[in-house]
Scaffold this motif. Sequence first.
Motif, PDB file in Angstrom:
ATOM      1  N   PRO A  54     -24.284  -5.036   4.863  1.00  0.00           N
ATOM      2  CA  PRO A  54     -25.001  -4.639   3.313  1.00  0.00           C
ATOM      3  C   PRO A  54     -25.589  -5.581   2.516  1.00  0.00           C
ATOM      4  N   LEU A  55     -24.914  -6.730   2.620  1.00  0.00           N
ATOM      5  CA  LEU A  55     -25.643  -7.855   1.620  1.00  0.00           C
ATOM      6  C   LEU A  55     -26.842  -8.156   2.196  1.00  0.00           C
ATOM      7  N   LEU A  56     -26.749  -8.249   3.798  1.00  0.00           N
ATOM      8  CA  LEU A  56     -28.103  -8.704   4.278  1.00  0.00           C
ATOM      9  C   LEU A  56     -29.406  -7.805   4.257  1.00  0.00           C
ATOM     10  N   VAL A  57     -29.050  -6.712   4.138  1.00  0.00           N
ATOM     11  CA  VAL A  57     -29.924  -5.555   3.979  1.00  0.00           C
ATOM     12  C   VAL A  57     -30.697  -5.537   2.589  1.00  0.00           C
ATOM     13  N   ASN A  58     -29.677  -5.605   1.853  1.00  0.00           N
ATOM     14  CA  ASN A  58     -30.000  -5.591   0.340  1.00  0.00           C
ATOM     15  C   ASN A  58     -30.818  -6.791  -0.040  1.00  0.00           C
ATOM     16  N   THR A  59     -30.351  -7.961   0.542  1.00  0.00           N
ATOM     17  CA  THR A  59     -31.097  -9.159   0.189  1.00  0.00           C
ATOM     18  C   THR A  59     -32.625  -9.061   0.370  1.00  0.00           C
ATOM     19  N   MET A  60     -32.755  -8.627   1.579  1.00  0.00           N
ATOM     20  CA  MET A  60     -34.170  -8.619   2.265  1.00  0.00           C
ATOM     21  C   MET A  60     -35.012  -7.375   1.441  1.00  0.00           C
ATOM     22  N   VAL A  61     -34.401  -6.172   1.155  1.00  0.00           N
ATOM     23  CA  VAL A  61     -35.218  -5.322   0.560  1.00  0.00           C
ATOM     24  C   VAL A  61     -35.585  -5.933  -0.835  1.00  0.00           C
ATOM     25  N   GLY A  62     -34.583  -6.434  -1.512  1.00  0.00           N
ATOM     26  CA  GLY A  62     -34.872  -7.105  -2.882  1.00  0.00           C
ATOM     27  C   GLY A  62     -35.963  -7.998  -2.871  1.00  0.00           C
ATOM     28  N   LEU A  63     -35.934  -9.111  -1.888  1.00  0.00           N
ATOM     29  CA  LEU A  63     -37.064  -9.970  -2.023  1.00  0.00           C
ATOM     30  C   LEU A  63     -38.386  -9.703  -1.378  1.00  0.00           C
ATOM     31  N   LYS A  64     -38.195  -8.459  -0.882  1.00  0.00           N
ATOM     32  CA  LYS A  64     -39.603  -7.600  -0.327  1.00  0.00           C
ATOM     33  C   LYS A  64     -39.959  -6.895  -1.450  1.00  0.00           C
ATOM     34  N   SER A  65     -39.228  -6.433  -2.577  1.00  0.00           N
ATOM     35  CA  SER A  65     -39.557  -5.804  -3.534  1.00  0.00           C
ATOM     36  C   SER A  65     -40.605  -6.119  -4.666  1.00  0.00           C
ATOM     37  N   ALA A  66     -41.021  -7.464  -4.717  1.00  0.00           N
ATOM     38  CA  ALA A  66     -41.724  -7.931  -5.745  1.00  0.00           C
ATOM     39  C   ALA A  66     -43.218  -7.161  -5.651  1.00  0.00           C
ATOM     40  N   ALA A  67     -43.680  -7.003  -6.981  1.00  0.00           N
ATOM     41  CA  ALA A  67     -44.913  -6.141  -7.134  1.00  0.00           C
ATOM     42  C   ALA A  67     -46.116  -7.108  -6.362  1.00  0.00           C
ATOM     43  N   THR A  68     -47.034  -6.537  -5.895  1.00  0.00           N
ATOM     44  CA  THR A  68     -48.261  -7.174  -5.374  1.00  0.00           C
ATOM     45  C   THR A  68     -48.997  -7.778  -6.364  1.00  0.00           C
ATOM     46  N   ASP A  69     -49.220  -7.205  -7.307  1.00  0.00           N
ATOM     47  CA  ASP A  69     -49.971  -7.989  -8.668  1.00  0.00           C
ATOM     48  C   ASP A  69     -49.372  -9.056  -9.056  1.00  0.00           C
ATOM     49  N   GLN A  70     -48.015  -9.151  -9.037  1.00  0.00           N
ATOM     50  CA  GLN A  70     -47.264 -10.196  -9.504  1.00  0.00           C
ATOM     51  C   GLN A  70     -47.474 -11.412  -8.776  1.00  0.00           C
ATOM     52  N   ILE A  71     -47.380 -11.144  -7.446  1.00  0.00           N
ATOM     53  CA  ILE A  71     -47.621 -11.965  -6.448  1.00  0.00           C
ATOM     54  C   ILE A  71     -48.814 -12.681  -6.538  1.00  0.00           C
ATOM     55  N   ASP A  72     -49.998 -11.785  -6.582  1.00  0.00           N
ATOM     56  CA  ASP A  72     -51.377 -12.369  -6.595  1.00  0.00           C
ATOM     57  C   ASP A  72     -51.452 -13.194  -8.108  1.00  0.00           C
ATOM     58  N   LEU A  73     -50.762 -12.782  -9.004  1.00  0.00           N
ATOM     59  CA  LEU A  73     -51.039 -13.441 -10.500  1.00  0.00           C
ATOM     60  C   LEU A  73     -50.363 -14.974 -10.071  1.00  0.00           C
ATOM     61  N   MET A  74     -49.158 -15.016  -9.431  1.00  0.00           N
ATOM     62  CA  MET A  74     -48.526 -16.405  -9.074  1.00  0.00           C
ATOM     63  C   MET A  74     -49.485 -17.114  -8.251  1.00  0.00           C
ATOM     64  N   ARG A  75     -50.192 -16.539  -7.149  1.00  0.00           N
ATOM     65  CA  ARG A  75     -51.127 -17.316  -6.384  1.00  0.00           C
ATOM     66  C   ARG A  75     -52.162 -17.697  -7.165  1.00  0.00           C
ATOM     67  N   SER A  76     -52.798 -17.023  -8.080  1.00  0.00           N
ATOM     68  CA  SER A  76     -54.182 -17.387  -8.942  1.00  0.00           C
ATOM     69  C   SER A  76     -53.503 -18.495  -9.893  1.00  0.00           C
ATOM     70  N   LEU A  77     -52.453 -18.865 -10.294  1.00  0.00           N
ATOM     71  CA  LEU A  77     -51.925 -19.706 -11.034  1.00  0.00           C
ATOM     72  C   LEU A  77     -51.486 -20.828 -10.072  1.00  0.00           C
ATOM     73  N   SER A  78     -51.726 -20.892  -9.031  1.00  0.00           N
ATOM     74  CA  SER A  78     -51.656 -22.317  -7.904  1.00  0.00           C
ATOM     75  C   SER A  78     -50.229 -22.435  -7.902  1.00  0.00           C
ATOM     76  N   ALA A  79     -49.204 -21.454  -7.878  1.00  0.00           N
ATOM     77  CA  ALA A  79     -47.639 -21.633  -7.651  1.00  0.00           C
ATOM     78  C   ALA A  79     -47.618 -21.863  -6.322  1.00  0.00           C
ATOM     79  N   SER A  80     -46.464 -22.863  -5.866  1.00  0.00           N
ATOM     80  CA  SER A  80     -46.038 -23.228  -4.962  1.00  0.00           C
ATOM     81  C   SER A  80     -45.230 -22.053  -4.367  1.00  0.00           C
ATOM     82  N   ARG A  81     -44.879 -22.122  -3.026  1.00  0.00           N
ATOM     83  CA  ARG A  81     -43.961 -20.958  -2.319  1.00  0.00           C
ATOM     84  C   ARG A  81     -42.505 -21.031  -2.986  1.00  0.00           C
TER      85      ARG A  81
END
Length: 306
Positions: free
Chosen positions: A173-200
């Motif tokens: 259960p923790l494995l599944v929840n961890t994967m779901v949580g890490l994938k739940s980040a909004a796309t616009d937030q990811i795009d914003l971080m990339r536009s600011l040249s944030a590393s992985r």
Amino acid sequence: MATTDRKNETSKSAGGPSLSETLLQRSYLLFGISFVVLLVVWEWTVTYFEVDDFIFPAPSGVATALLRGLFFYDVGSGVGGAADFMGLMKTSFYNHISHTLFEAVMGFFMGSIIGLGLGLLFMQSKWVEAIIMPYVVAFQTLPKLAIAPLFIIWFGYEVKSKIFLAGLVAFFPLLVNTMVGLKSAATDQIDLMRSLSASRWQMFWKMQFPNALPFIFAGFEIAVVFSLLGAILGEFVGAGQCMWGGRGQCGLGILLMQMSFSSDTTGTFAILVILSCMGLGMHQVVRFVKKKVLFWAPETDKTMGA
């Protein structure tokens, strides 16, 4: 009409919350009232229909069994000294409770480390997820009752096999929840971080991981209950000797089996009550830690645990 509605709303706000709202806000009050009602109805039903204790014991009988096992209620003349007290402790429920609790807690920590670690690893490498995840899912579909004897053969009858089995039950259960949580980040937030040249690593540490914490703690809430079930299952298959110097085999699982085999229905209910209280207590500890750590995150239906 609108004026009347506003007056009603004003009077409600002035008079404070209603009884139903208070009970919903303070869930422990609602649980306490429902629990007392359940006990009264249960006691009355058993007494009125004269149900035998062998079939379905009354709460008063279960309470007596709990007092006998926890507080030495019927030991006769009382405790004569320190040696007598230690002897009573070794034959009471406490030895079995501490044994099972130790197995469940250690299994929970082990399962949490495995589940959280695999979840983070899978999110960092799609290749690793594609290779390992099918084996994990296939392993989870196997009946745990069929796997438990193998753990006894591999790790012995002592606590090690119960800890491994509890961790096996708890990690998924923790494995599944961890994967779901890490994938739940909004796309616009990811795009914003990339536009600011944030590393992985910066994207993971400052955005993905904090965003996944509510899901991870929801997984903790489920895993802590599953770890107790895994420990009991291991004790059903093969309980080991007492860790704290007691006589014979220890664990609430083996004690539950012994009472069932001896047709002690009242004692069986007493053990089930203890297991329920242990599960509730462990779950509440995780929720308490969750509230302290995630004070900034509102709880939603998606992030609620068991």
